[in-house]
Design a protein around this motif. Structure first.
Motif, short mmCIF file in Angstrom:
data_model
loop_
_atom_site.label_atom_id
_atom_site.label_comp_id
_atom_site.label_asym_id
_atom_site.label_seq_id
_atom_site.Cartn_x
_atom_site.Cartn_y
_atom_site.Cartn_z
N UNK A 1 45.26 57.80 10.12
CA UNK A 1 45.41 56.27 10.22
C UNK A 1 46.40 55.84 11.13
N UNK A 2 45.85 54.75 12.04
CA UNK A 2 46.93 54.17 12.84
C UNK A 2 48.12 53.58 12.24
N UNK A 3 49.40 53.70 12.71
CA UNK A 3 50.44 53.02 12.25
C UNK A 3 50.29 51.48 12.57
N UNK A 4 51.05 50.87 11.65
CA UNK A 4 50.95 49.42 11.79
C UNK A 4 51.99 48.95 13.06
N UNK A 5 51.68 47.65 13.47
CA UNK A 5 52.25 47.52 14.81
C UNK A 5 53.86 47.17 14.87
N UNK A 6 54.33 46.76 13.61
CA UNK A 6 55.86 46.80 13.31
C UNK A 6 56.39 48.20 13.67
N UNK A 7 55.66 49.23 12.88
CA UNK A 7 56.16 50.63 12.85
C UNK A 7 56.12 51.20 14.33
N UNK A 8 54.88 50.76 14.98
CA UNK A 8 54.86 51.30 16.43
C UNK A 8 55.99 50.77 17.21
N UNK A 9 56.17 49.54 17.17
CA UNK A 9 57.38 48.79 17.86
C UNK A 9 58.70 49.54 17.57
N UNK A 10 58.97 49.76 16.22
CA UNK A 10 60.08 50.47 15.74
C UNK A 10 60.22 51.83 16.41
N UNK A 11 59.24 52.68 16.67
CA UNK A 11 58.95 53.93 17.12
C UNK A 11 59.44 53.70 18.63
N UNK A 12 58.81 52.97 19.16
CA UNK A 12 59.18 52.67 20.72
C UNK A 12 60.52 52.28 20.94
N UNK A 13 61.04 51.29 20.19
CA UNK A 13 62.64 51.16 20.32
C UNK A 13 63.50 52.05 20.09
N UNK A 14 63.39 52.68 18.97
CA UNK A 14 64.31 53.98 18.69
C UNK A 14 64.14 55.24 19.69
N UNK A 15 63.00 55.31 20.16
CA UNK A 15 62.66 56.52 21.29
C UNK A 15 63.53 56.11 22.65
N UNK A 16 63.39 54.78 23.02
CA UNK A 16 64.02 54.11 23.99
C UNK A 16 65.58 54.22 23.86
N UNK A 17 66.10 54.00 22.81
CA UNK A 17 67.55 53.98 22.46
C UNK A 17 67.97 55.58 22.55
N UNK A 18 67.26 56.48 22.24
CA UNK A 18 67.26 57.78 22.55
C UNK A 18 67.38 57.95 24.05
N UNK A 19 66.39 57.69 24.66
CA UNK A 19 66.54 57.79 26.30
C UNK A 19 67.60 57.27 26.75
N UNK A 20 68.31 56.11 26.27
CA UNK A 20 69.71 55.57 26.76
C UNK A 20 70.72 56.56 26.44
N UNK A 21 70.72 57.11 25.32
CA UNK A 21 71.82 57.83 25.14
C UNK A 21 71.76 59.34 25.90
N UNK A 22 70.51 59.78 26.05
CA UNK A 22 70.38 61.08 26.94
C UNK A 22 70.82 60.59 28.57
N UNK A 23 70.71 59.51 28.63
CA UNK A 23 71.00 58.95 30.27
C UNK A 23 72.67 58.96 30.31
N UNK A 24 73.42 58.61 29.10
CA UNK A 24 74.72 58.41 29.16
C UNK A 24 75.28 59.72 29.07
#
Length: 379
Positions: A1-24
């Motif tokens: 079952x596909x995740x709801x749009x807010x859940x998908x946006x939350x995943x994208x946001x948190x994964x992006x923050x993880x990328x920023x920490x990895x870059x730092x």
């Protein structure tokens, strides 16, 4: 079952923050970002090899006439150093020792022969080991001598007025400052280069550190992983380019920006959507950072050299011009130059923006398909 749009946006946001920490935590990448949008831009603006700056010139004046003095006075900074008046022996020795790049010898009776219409010759000796200055300076010197002699003769022998008077106006860069072109084009080129490097390196880093396997067991999709890398690395590049535009170009180099910085950032964001997708696609082809670097050379050099930023597209073969219309850099360079140089608005650059968005969508779709296939092979 596909995740709801807010859940998908939350995943994208948190994964992006993880990328920023990895870059730092990656000092090499941080140094690369700092250098690319600071010293690299300053050097490109102030050390352009094709420009003539403070060239050493000596003049051997064997005529001693008002015309020869006028010619000597025509050479002055910033293109030339103040000319050294020397004899023939010192001029030759100065060329041998590397003291002078040019030695201009004015023969005896030059003014007399010029006024008599005998077209006397002036000898110009050039140190051709200084290739860039020798080639450019030769043209400068010919033009200066021709202008000074022509003006002197017109004053002594008034001629009929020409049938047409040419009124020359330099728009957008009145003093033909090389730094104005070099600094802004370096920002445009570096946005492309760094966006591809950062997203590609982020994916390869995941694979080398084994964290990509952790993502496979999480309730996230390949599209969410890709979008997270795109927005996080794109944000870094946009902020770095904006800082360079304000503090390096407008601050340190005093280069005026004609158009809207906000519009340029919007166009850059569209371009980053395309180039970051390209970086992810290249990273799925490479197995290591050295392989990714080799692919970067094969892709980045044609993008930068054939997009119109270094050489006008009109001077390229028609086939190359048509082929490069499929590259996002071609439209980004055209839009960036129009905004930053000529103050164009969105009513002028919307075709380039539309083209970048379409190319970016195609690149994203291709990269996502390749990324899904790569993950399926690892699962």
């Amino acid at each position: 079952m596909r995740a709801a749009l807010p859940t998908r946006l939350a995943h994208i946001y948190r994964l992006g923050v993880k990328e920023l920490w990895s870059l730092l935590r990656d000092p090499a990448m941080l140094v690369l970002i700092a250098y690319t949008f600071s010293l690299s831009i300053y050097v490109a603006a102030t050390a352009m090899p094709e420009s003539l700056h403070s060239a050493a010139i000596a003049i051997v004046d064997l005529d001693g006439s008002p015309l020869s003095a006028r010619i000597a006075a025509g050479f002055y900074p910033p293109h030339f150093k103040t000319p050294s008046l020397v004899d023939a022996a010192r001029g030759d020795a100065g060329l041998d020792n590397g003291d002078y790049t040019f030695v201009l010898a004015i023969p005896p009776g030059y003014q007399r022969d010029t006024l008599a219409g005998r077209a006397p010759a002036i000898q110009l000796n050039v140190d051709a080991t200084r290739m860039s200055q020798a080639f450019t300076g030769n043209g400068y010197i010919q033009q200066i001598v021709a202008d000074e002699v022509g003006d002197f003769v017109r004053r002594r022998q008034p001629a009929a007025a020409p049938p047409v008077a040419l009124a020359l106006r330099m728009r957008f860069n009145p003093n033909l400052e090389q730094a104005w072109f070099g600094s802004l084009m370096e920002i445009i080129n570096n946005v492309t280069m760094l966006s591809i490097i950062l997203t590609g390196a982020a994916l390869i880093r995941e694979r080398e550190h084994g964290t990509i396997e952790h993502l496979l067991v999480m309730p996230v999709t390949p599209g969410e992983i890709m979008l997270a890398k795109i927005w996080s690395m794109g944000l870094v590049v946009v902020l770095a380019a904006l800082a360079a535009l304000v503090f390096i170009v407008q601050g340190a180099l005093q280069v005026p920006v004609r158009g809207s910085v906000a519009l340029f950032v919007l166009v850059a964001a569209l371009h980053l959507f395309a180039t970051t997708s390209m970086g992810i696609f290249l990273a799925t082809l490479a197995r290591s950072m050295p392989q990714f670097g080799m692919l970067m050379v094969l892709v980045l050099l044609p993008l930068q050299m054939l997009s119109g930023g270094t050489t006008p597209r009109e001077s390229m073969p028609a086939l190359v011009q048509d082929l490069m219309l499929t590259a996002p850099t071609t439209h980004f360079v055209a839009a960036g130059q129009a905004i930053l140089y000529r103050g164009a608005g969105i009513d002028v650059v919307w075709p380039q923006m539309l083209a970048i968005a379409a190319i970016g969508a195609a690149l994203f779709a291709g990269a996502l398909r390749r990324f899904r296939r790569t993950i399926a092979q690892m699962a």
